[in-house]
Design a protein around this motif. Sequence first.
Motif, PDB file in Angstrom:
ATOM      1  N   ALA A  50     -24.707  22.046   6.861  1.00 22.26           N
ATOM      2  CA  ALA A  50     -25.563  21.364   5.884  1.00 22.26           C
ATOM      3  C   ALA A  50     -25.805  19.910   6.302  1.00 22.26           C
ATOM      4  O   ALA A  50     -26.930  19.403   6.188  1.00 22.26           O
ATOM      5  N   ILE A  51     -24.768  19.238   6.806  1.00 26.63           N
ATOM      6  CA  ILE A  51     -24.914  17.861   7.271  1.00 26.63           C
ATOM      7  C   ILE A  51     -25.851  17.801   8.469  1.00 26.63           C
ATOM      8  O   ILE A  51     -26.701  16.916   8.581  1.00 26.63           O
ATOM      9  N   TYR A  52     -25.715  18.764   9.369  1.00 25.10           N
ATOM     10  CA  TYR A  52     -26.623  18.846  10.523  1.00 25.10           C
ATOM     11  C   TYR A  52     -28.067  19.023  10.053  1.00 25.10           C
ATOM     12  O   TYR A  52     -28.976  18.324  10.501  1.00 25.10           O
ATOM     13  N   GLY A  53     -28.281  19.991   9.134  1.00 24.10           N
ATOM     14  CA  GLY A  53     -29.631  20.236   8.626  1.00 24.10           C
ATOM     15  C   GLY A  53     -30.206  19.029   7.917  1.00 24.10           C
ATOM     16  O   GLY A  53     -31.400  18.718   8.065  1.00 24.10           O
ATOM     17  N   GLN A  54     -29.377  18.352   7.145  1.00 22.48           N
ATOM     18  CA  GLN A  54     -29.822  17.144   6.460  1.00 22.48           C
ATOM     19  C   GLN A  54     -30.238  16.073   7.472  1.00 22.48           C
ATOM     20  O   GLN A  54     -31.259  15.394   7.297  1.00 22.48           O
ATOM     21  N   HIS A  55     -29.452  15.943   8.527  1.00 26.15           N
ATOM     22  CA  HIS A  55     -29.749  14.941   9.546  1.00 26.15           C
ATOM     23  C   HIS A  55     -31.086  15.223  10.222  1.00 26.15           C
ATOM     24  O   HIS A  55     -31.906  14.316  10.430  1.00 26.15           O
ATOM     25  N   VAL A  56     -31.313  16.487  10.565  1.00 22.66           N
ATOM     26  CA  VAL A  56     -32.596  16.871  11.157  1.00 22.66           C
ATOM     27  C   VAL A  56     -33.740  16.553  10.192  1.00 22.66           C
ATOM     28  O   VAL A  56     -34.793  16.028  10.586  1.00 22.66           O
ATOM     29  N   LEU A  57     -33.543  16.860   8.916  1.00 28.54           N
ATOM     30  CA  LEU A  57     -34.563  16.618   7.895  1.00 28.54           C
ATOM     31  C   LEU A  57     -34.892  15.135   7.780  1.00 28.54           C
ATOM     32  O   LEU A  57     -36.068  14.756   7.659  1.00 28.54           O
ATOM     33  N   PHE A  58     -33.879  14.286   7.838  1.00 33.81           N
ATOM     34  CA  PHE A  58     -34.103  12.851   7.714  1.00 33.81           C
ATOM     35  C   PHE A  58     -34.831  12.274   8.928  1.00 33.81           C
ATOM     36  O   PHE A  58     -35.369  11.167   8.859  1.00 33.81           O
ATOM     37  N   HIS A  59     -34.860  13.006  10.019  1.00 37.09           N
ATOM     38  CA  HIS A  59     -35.664  12.595  11.170  1.00 37.09           C
ATOM     39  C   HIS A  59     -37.072  13.166  11.097  1.00 37.09           C
ATOM     40  O   HIS A  59     -38.013  12.557  11.598  1.00 37.09           O
ATOM     41  N   ILE A 156     -35.357   5.788  23.220  1.00 32.09           N
ATOM     42  CA  ILE A 156     -36.308   6.811  23.660  1.00 32.09           C
ATOM     43  C   ILE A 156     -36.389   7.907  22.598  1.00 32.09           C
ATOM     44  O   ILE A 156     -35.374   8.491  22.217  1.00 32.09           O
ATOM     45  N   GLN A 157     -37.583   8.190  22.123  1.00 35.57           N
ATOM     46  CA  GLN A 157     -37.752   9.070  20.967  1.00 35.57           C
ATOM     47  C   GLN A 157     -37.203  10.473  21.197  1.00 35.57           C
ATOM     48  O   GLN A 157     -36.582  11.063  20.313  1.00 35.57           O
ATOM     49  N   ARG A 158     -37.411  11.028  22.386  1.00 35.59           N
ATOM     50  CA  ARG A 158     -36.903  12.378  22.661  1.00 35.59           C
ATOM     51  C   ARG A 158     -35.382  12.409  22.523  1.00 35.59           C
ATOM     52  O   ARG A 158     -34.805  13.404  22.056  1.00 35.59           O
ATOM     53  N   GLU A 159     -34.732  11.354  22.936  1.00 39.71           N
ATOM     54  CA  GLU A 159     -33.277  11.292  22.839  1.00 39.71           C
ATOM     55  C   GLU A 159     -32.828  11.009  21.408  1.00 39.71           C
ATOM     56  O   GLU A 159     -31.800  11.523  20.956  1.00 39.71           O
ATOM     57  N   THR A 160     -33.608  10.211  20.681  1.00 38.63           N
ATOM     58  CA  THR A 160     -33.305   9.972  19.264  1.00 38.63           C
ATOM     59  C   THR A 160     -33.319  11.282  18.487  1.00 38.63           C
ATOM     60  O   THR A 160     -32.498  11.489  17.590  1.00 38.63           O
ATOM     61  N   ASN A 161     -34.246  12.165  18.842  1.00 40.37           N
ATOM     62  CA  ASN A 161     -34.368  13.449  18.154  1.00 40.37           C
ATOM     63  C   ASN A 161     -33.543  14.533  18.847  1.00 40.37           C
ATOM     64  O   ASN A 161     -34.015  15.649  19.074  1.00 40.37           O
ATOM     65  N   SER A 162     -32.326  14.186  19.177  1.00 44.17           N
ATOM     66  CA  SER A 162     -31.393  15.136  19.780  1.00 44.17           C
ATOM     67  C   SER A 162     -29.982  14.820  19.286  1.00 44.17           C
ATOM     68  O   SER A 162     -29.753  13.798  18.635  1.00 44.17           O
ATOM     69  N   ASN A 163     -29.028  15.715  19.556  1.00 46.57           N
ATOM     70  CA  ASN A 163     -27.608  15.469  19.255  1.00 46.57           C
ATOM     71  C   ASN A 163     -27.408  15.012  17.808  1.00 46.57           C
ATOM     72  O   ASN A 163     -26.882  13.933  17.542  1.00 46.57           O
ATOM     73  N   PHE A 164     -27.832  15.865  16.880  1.00 49.58           N
ATOM     74  CA  PHE A 164     -27.786  15.522  15.461  1.00 49.58           C
ATOM     75  C   PHE A 164     -26.405  15.696  14.836  1.00 49.58           C
ATOM     76  O   PHE A 164     -26.163  15.238  13.734  1.00 49.58           O
ATOM     77  N   GLY A 165     -25.510  16.389  15.514  1.00 47.01           N
ATOM     78  CA  GLY A 165     -24.201  16.658  14.940  1.00 47.01           C
ATOM     79  C   GLY A 165     -23.373  15.397  14.740  1.00 47.01           C
ATOM     80  O   GLY A 165     -23.430  14.469  15.557  1.00 47.01           O
ATOM     81  N   PHE A 166     -22.606  15.367  13.645  1.00 48.79           N
ATOM     82  CA  PHE A 166     -21.677  14.268  13.390  1.00 48.79           C
ATOM     83  C   PHE A 166     -20.239  14.689  13.675  1.00 48.79           C
ATOM     84  O   PHE A 166     -19.416  13.903  14.119  1.00 48.79           O
TER      85      PHE A 166
END
Length: 221
Positions: A50-59, A156-166
């Motif tokens: 859920a935290i991962y999904g939330q993080h993706v959503l906030f991006h 770098i945007q591609r890198e910002t939108n990666s590795n979402f896990g906490f």
Amino acid sequence: MNGLLVRLLVPMTAVGAAVYAQTQGWGLLNIVDWPMWLEVAIGILVFDLAIYGQHVLFHAVPWLWRLHMVHHADMDFDVTSGLRFHTFEIFLSTLIKLGVVIVLGPAAIVVVAFEVMLNATSMFNHSNVSIPLWLDRVLRFLVVTPDMHRVHHSIIQRETNSNFGFNLPWWDYLFRTYVAQPKEGHEHMSIGVKELRDEHQTERLPGMLQLPFRSNSKRKQ
């Protein structure tokens, strides 16, 4: 300030919600009498997903990104970055967590265990430390390491939108959002948001609180 606001505006903590859900028999975990070890394992996995999904959503959602950008605008990557979130984001995150608790119905001990793990790993993976490459490769099978998460804070945007896990790294592997190393290398990469390089906006409390509402805070995600 974030903690005070949440306590004032949200009448129940996640642990309190878990206790209440159990007394009412709410949630998927209350349908079957699970062994405690299995309930803990399921609870931690579901919360982490859920935290991962939330993080993706906030991006992905522009107005949510404007809130989450306060975390990314930090131009220094260290343990304090793990605590740096806009107050409105903390409020929304709390509501999402309460929703997960009600739907899942975990025991209070599961919520406590996950909160301890999440806060500890958030401090760890935002820490400005250097781990030997061989050890980092091993640790990445079990936990998000500082080198792994530092990629996520790249300019770098591609890198910002990666590795979402906490906490757990597995979701990035599973959903193909994993990037092993930054393009410029850890020693030379730029941290933060390209459009925001003014420390008065990004490093001072008034600027951070106002940041989501500034016109120069827009960025395509």
